[in-house]
Motif scaffolding. Structure first.
Motif, PDB file in Angstrom:
ATOM      1  N   CYS A  83       0.926  -1.342   0.249  1.00  0.00           N
ATOM      2  CA  CYS A  83      -0.127   0.086   0.038  1.00  0.00           C
ATOM      3  C   CYS A  83       0.687   1.330  -0.003  1.00  0.00           C
ATOM      4  O   CYS A  83       0.290   2.269  -0.235  1.00  0.00           O
ATOM      5  CB  CYS A  83      -0.888   0.061   1.159  1.00  0.00           C
ATOM      6  SG  CYS A  83      -2.325  -1.263   1.393  1.00  0.00           S
ATOM      7  N   ASP A 116      -1.156   4.078   9.984  1.00  0.00           N
ATOM      8  CA  ASP A 116      -1.833   3.840   8.929  1.00  0.00           C
ATOM      9  C   ASP A 116      -1.659   2.423   8.520  1.00  0.00           C
ATOM     10  O   ASP A 116      -2.769   1.934   8.090  1.00  0.00           O
ATOM     11  CB  ASP A 116      -1.487   4.766   7.754  1.00  0.00           C
ATOM     12  CG  ASP A 116      -1.449   6.274   7.955  1.00  0.00           C
ATOM     13  OD1 ASP A 116      -2.310   6.488   8.732  1.00  0.00           O
ATOM     14  OD2 ASP A 116      -0.363   6.850   7.481  1.00  0.00           O
ATOM     15  N   ASP A 144      -4.330   0.644  10.756  1.00  0.00           N
ATOM     16  CA  ASP A 144      -5.702   1.081  10.376  1.00  0.00           C
ATOM     17  C   ASP A 144      -6.090   0.220   9.356  1.00  0.00           C
ATOM     18  O   ASP A 144      -7.096  -0.207   8.979  1.00  0.00           O
ATOM     19  CB  ASP A 144      -5.843   2.565  10.207  1.00  0.00           C
ATOM     20  CG  ASP A 144      -5.876   3.151  11.306  1.00  0.00           C
ATOM     21  OD1 ASP A 144      -5.988   2.790  12.546  1.00  0.00           O
ATOM     22  OD2 ASP A 144      -5.526   4.574  11.385  1.00  0.00           O
ATOM     23  N   GLU A 145      -5.200   0.065   8.149  1.00  0.00           N
ATOM     24  CA  GLU A 145      -5.317  -0.889   6.821  1.00  0.00           C
ATOM     25  C   GLU A 145      -5.634  -2.175   7.389  1.00  0.00           C
ATOM     26  O   GLU A 145      -6.698  -2.952   6.623  1.00  0.00           O
ATOM     27  CB  GLU A 145      -4.216  -0.563   5.948  1.00  0.00           C
ATOM     28  CG  GLU A 145      -4.199  -1.543   4.699  1.00  0.00           C
ATOM     29  CD  GLU A 145      -5.461  -0.856   3.745  1.00  0.00           C
ATOM     30  OE1 GLU A 145      -6.013  -2.423   2.937  1.00  0.00           O
ATOM     31  OE2 GLU A 145      -6.138  -0.147   3.924  1.00  0.00           O
ATOM     32  N   ARG A 156      -6.467  -3.276  10.130  1.00  0.00           N
ATOM     33  CA  ARG A 156      -7.791  -3.614  10.908  1.00  0.00           C
ATOM     34  C   ARG A 156      -9.035  -3.426   9.934  1.00  0.00           C
ATOM     35  O   ARG A 156     -10.223  -4.068  10.208  1.00  0.00           O
ATOM     36  CB  ARG A 156      -7.862  -2.633  11.988  1.00  0.00           C
ATOM     37  CG  ARG A 156      -7.197  -2.677  13.076  1.00  0.00           C
ATOM     38  CD  ARG A 156      -7.417  -1.648  14.304  1.00  0.00           C
ATOM     39  NE  ARG A 156      -6.558  -2.116  15.352  1.00  0.00           N
ATOM     40  CZ  ARG A 156      -5.509  -1.277  15.420  1.00  0.00           C
ATOM     41  NH1 ARG A 156      -5.011  -0.237  14.704  1.00  0.00           N
ATOM     42  NH2 ARG A 156      -4.952  -1.717  16.534  1.00  0.00           N
ATOM     43  N   ARG A 157      -9.033  -2.680   8.886  1.00  0.00           N
ATOM     44  CA  ARG A 157     -10.118  -2.499   7.799  1.00  0.00           C
ATOM     45  C   ARG A 157     -10.128  -3.774   7.054  1.00  0.00           C
ATOM     46  O   ARG A 157     -11.310  -4.375   6.856  1.00  0.00           O
ATOM     47  CB  ARG A 157      -9.466  -1.424   6.791  1.00  0.00           C
ATOM     48  CG  ARG A 157     -10.720  -1.263   5.812  1.00  0.00           C
ATOM     49  CD  ARG A 157     -10.152  -0.505   4.784  1.00  0.00           C
ATOM     50  NE  ARG A 157      -9.086  -1.283   3.764  1.00  0.00           N
ATOM     51  CZ  ARG A 157      -9.506  -2.447   3.171  1.00  0.00           C
ATOM     52  NH1 ARG A 157     -10.718  -2.797   2.926  1.00  0.00           N
ATOM     53  NH2 ARG A 157      -8.622  -3.119   2.520  1.00  0.00           N
ATOM     54  N   PHE A 158      -9.118  -4.422   6.825  1.00  0.00           N
ATOM     55  CA  PHE A 158      -9.049  -5.973   6.186  1.00  0.00           C
ATOM     56  C   PHE A 158      -9.933  -6.759   6.872  1.00  0.00           C
ATOM     57  O   PHE A 158     -10.618  -7.847   6.674  1.00  0.00           O
ATOM     58  CB  PHE A 158      -7.869  -6.304   5.997  1.00  0.00           C
ATOM     59  CG  PHE A 158      -7.713  -7.598   5.127  1.00  0.00           C
ATOM     60  CD1 PHE A 158      -7.843  -7.713   3.559  1.00  0.00           C
ATOM     61  CD2 PHE A 158      -7.467  -8.818   5.820  1.00  0.00           C
ATOM     62  CE1 PHE A 158      -8.211  -8.981   3.091  1.00  0.00           C
ATOM     63  CE2 PHE A 158      -7.492  -9.931   5.280  1.00  0.00           C
ATOM     64  CZ  PHE A 158      -7.900 -10.076   3.712  1.00  0.00           C
ATOM     65  N   ASN A 169     -11.637  -6.126   9.565  1.00  0.00           N
ATOM     66  CA  ASN A 169     -13.032  -5.748  10.142  1.00  0.00           C
ATOM     67  C   ASN A 169     -12.838  -5.263  11.619  1.00  0.00           C
ATOM     68  O   ASN A 169     -13.906  -5.287  12.277  1.00  0.00           O
ATOM     69  CB  ASN A 169     -14.331  -6.469   9.875  1.00  0.00           C
ATOM     70  CG  ASN A 169     -14.437  -6.555   8.395  1.00  0.00           C
ATOM     71  OD1 ASN A 169     -14.466  -5.512   7.883  1.00  0.00           O
ATOM     72  ND2 ASN A 169     -14.755  -7.716   7.950  1.00  0.00           N
ATOM     73  N   GLU A 170     -11.750  -4.921  11.935  1.00  0.00           N
ATOM     74  CA  GLU A 170     -11.570  -4.555  13.459  1.00  0.00           C
ATOM     75  C   GLU A 170     -11.655  -3.077  13.542  1.00  0.00           C
ATOM     76  O   GLU A 170     -11.678  -2.102  12.714  1.00  0.00           O
ATOM     77  CB  GLU A 170     -10.039  -4.908  13.946  1.00  0.00           C
ATOM     78  CG  GLU A 170      -9.837  -6.288  14.286  1.00  0.00           C
ATOM     79  CD  GLU A 170     -10.542  -7.094  15.258  1.00  0.00           C
ATOM     80  OE1 GLU A 170     -10.848  -6.019  16.215  1.00  0.00           O
ATOM     81  OE2 GLU A 170     -10.749  -8.368  15.145  1.00  0.00           O
ATOM     82  N   ARG A 186     -10.945   0.881  14.781  1.00  0.00           N
ATOM     83  CA  ARG A 186      -9.694   1.771  14.666  1.00  0.00           C
ATOM     84  C   ARG A 186      -9.227   1.892  16.176  1.00  0.00           C
ATOM     85  O   ARG A 186     -10.360   2.102  16.952  1.00  0.00           O
ATOM     86  CB  ARG A 186      -9.587   3.151  13.752  1.00  0.00           C
ATOM     87  CG  ARG A 186      -9.879   2.621  12.453  1.00  0.00           C
ATOM     88  CD  ARG A 186     -10.459   4.048  11.657  1.00  0.00           C
ATOM     89  NE  ARG A 186     -10.442   3.893  10.184  1.00  0.00           N
ATOM     90  CZ  ARG A 186      -9.484   4.044   9.252  1.00  0.00           C
ATOM     91  NH1 ARG A 186      -8.411   4.449   9.866  1.00  0.00           N
ATOM     92  NH2 ARG A 186      -9.617   3.621   8.044  1.00  0.00           N
ATOM     93  N   SER A 240      -7.201   5.775  -1.138  1.00  0.00           N
ATOM     94  CA  SER A 240      -7.818   4.674  -0.225  1.00  0.00           C
ATOM     95  C   SER A 240      -6.802   3.549  -0.099  1.00  0.00           C
ATOM     96  O   SER A 240      -6.999   2.837   0.825  1.00  0.00           O
ATOM     97  CB  SER A 240      -9.172   4.016  -1.063  1.00  0.00           C
ATOM     98  OG  SER A 240      -8.527   3.365  -2.149  1.00  0.00           O
ATOM     99  N   ARG A 256      -6.370   1.261  -1.836  1.00  0.00           N
ATOM    100  CA  ARG A 256      -6.761  -0.110  -2.369  1.00  0.00           C
ATOM    101  C   ARG A 256      -6.007  -0.547  -3.799  1.00  0.00           C
ATOM    102  O   ARG A 256      -5.981   0.366  -4.556  1.00  0.00           O
ATOM    103  CB  ARG A 256      -8.379  -0.076  -2.572  1.00  0.00           C
ATOM    104  CG  ARG A 256      -8.959   0.060  -1.457  1.00  0.00           C
ATOM    105  CD  ARG A 256     -10.528   0.223  -1.481  1.00  0.00           C
ATOM    106  NE  ARG A 256     -11.272   0.250  -0.241  1.00  0.00           N
ATOM    107  CZ  ARG A 256     -12.722   0.302  -0.220  1.00  0.00           C
ATOM    108  NH1 ARG A 256     -13.375   0.334  -1.179  1.00  0.00           N
ATOM    109  NH2 ARG A 256     -13.202   0.440   1.143  1.00  0.00           N
TER     110      ARG A 256
END
Length: 345
Positions: A77, A84, A87-88, A90-92, A94-95, A97, A168, A170
């Motif tokens: 990324c 950061d 956070d990325e 956790r996003r993956f 679904n945790e 922040r 993003s 992504r």
């Protein structure tokens, strides 16, 4: 709230899912995920353990990079601050922040990313491309009136080139037109990527479908340049397609695309150059590039001569006015001797 080591462990539990998301250009081979590099290029040098005691650990045999899946997220990324990265991850997963456990966070922040030089990554990408002829990139250029692009060795095609959204982070992949940026010795110092719509409908529908990578300063994408020897007459300009349009109607003239106005101003003409045609773009940045290059080459004893399109750029002239009208416009601007030597009849 998960600590950094716990995040890495959670990612490792779903190592294959992580690889499929961040390294989609790769594939599973036994107990490993195989891909070209952390930039999601096709290839076989990077491998991720998908099972066993080293599950989630990865190594790039070509660069000696290694790490866990948090490191992989960071590299793929292009993230710098570990907050950061977390956070990325956790996003993956679904945790929610939140801040890291302090002791674990400090250990991670002290870890320096292993960076491969941009020029090396550019050369690696260009080596993974295929010839242009008959590809989606060839079709894209033909739609823009450039019919003989496959004759240029500096242009290649990548069927699935890594793309990262800079906002993003992504990642995805699209087919791409790849142009080699080279120095005067012909060494690849960078690449220019134009991501394309997989269905053949122009450029890919992404925020920024054109990007350069590597060492551009003083260098350029070169068309019809001799391997050695002097280049007494040549043309230089910004845009790839604009300069390809000039090359289309002046197939024997050495032509370069510097890609941006600033890089055009810094372009280094080859030895023996006496006449340099500078292709104009109809905007303020284009004028800046022309003026900067013209001033500098005069000090080298080179005569700068400006070529001006009738519309916005030479590709627009080629597409909307046709090759005959473009040739007539250029004939009126070229030195007569150069017009007879280089322009198509």
């Amino acid at each position: 709230m998960l600590s950094a080591s716990q995040l890495a462990d959670r990612l490792a539990r779903d190592a294959e899912a992580v690889c499929r998301h961040y390294l989609s250009a790769g594939r599973r081979a036994g107990n490993y995920w195989i891909v070209g590099d952390v930039a999601n290029s096709k290839g076989k040098s990077l491998y991720v353990h998908l099972s066993g005691p080293r599950k989630g650990r990865w190594t790039d045999a070509a660069t000696a990079q290694y790490g866990d899946l948090l490191d992989l997220v960071r590299e793929s990324c292009g993230l710098v601050d570990f907050r950061d990265v977390a956070d990325e991850a956790r996003r993956f997963l679904n945790e929610p922040r939140g801040s890291l456990v302090s002791s674990d966070r400090d250990d991670r922040l002290d870890r320096q990313p292993v960076e491969r030089p941009a020029a090396e990554r550019a050369r690696r990408l260009f080596q993974m491309t295929q010839p242009l002829a008959g590809t989606l990139a060839d079709s894209y250029l033909r739609q823009r009136g450039i019919l003989r692009a496959s004759l240029h060795s500096s242009l290649r095609f990548h069927p699935s080139c890594y793309y990262r959204d800079l906002v993003s982070c992504r990642t995805s992949s699209y087919p791409a037109l790849i142009a080699a940026v080279t120095d005067q010795a012909g060494t690849v110092t960078g690449v220019h990527r134009t991501w394309l719509d997989p269905d053949g409908d122009g450029k890919a529908r992404v925020e920024d479908p054109r990007r350069a990578l590597g060492g551009l300063l003083g260098n350029a994408v070169r068309f019809r340049f001799p391997v050695d020897g002097p280049v007494p007459v040549m043309a230089a300009g910004e845009g790839l397609e604009s300069m390809l349009s000039l090359s289309h109607v002046m197939p024997d003239m050495p032509v370069v695309s510097a890609l941006t106005a600033n890089h055009l101003a810094a372009f280094r003409p080859p030895n023996g150059c006496r006449h340099l045609y500078v292709a104009a773009d109809a905007d303020a940045a284009g004028r800046h590039g022309i003026e900067g290059l013209s001033r500098r080459v005069r000090t080298l004893g080179i005569m700068p001569l400006v070529l001006t399109p009738e519309l916005g750029d030479f590709n627009e002239d080629l597409r909307r006015l046709g090759p005959d009208r473009l040739i007539a416009n250029l004939r009126a601007q070229l030195v007569p001797e150069h017009a007879s030597d280089f322009l198509l009849d």
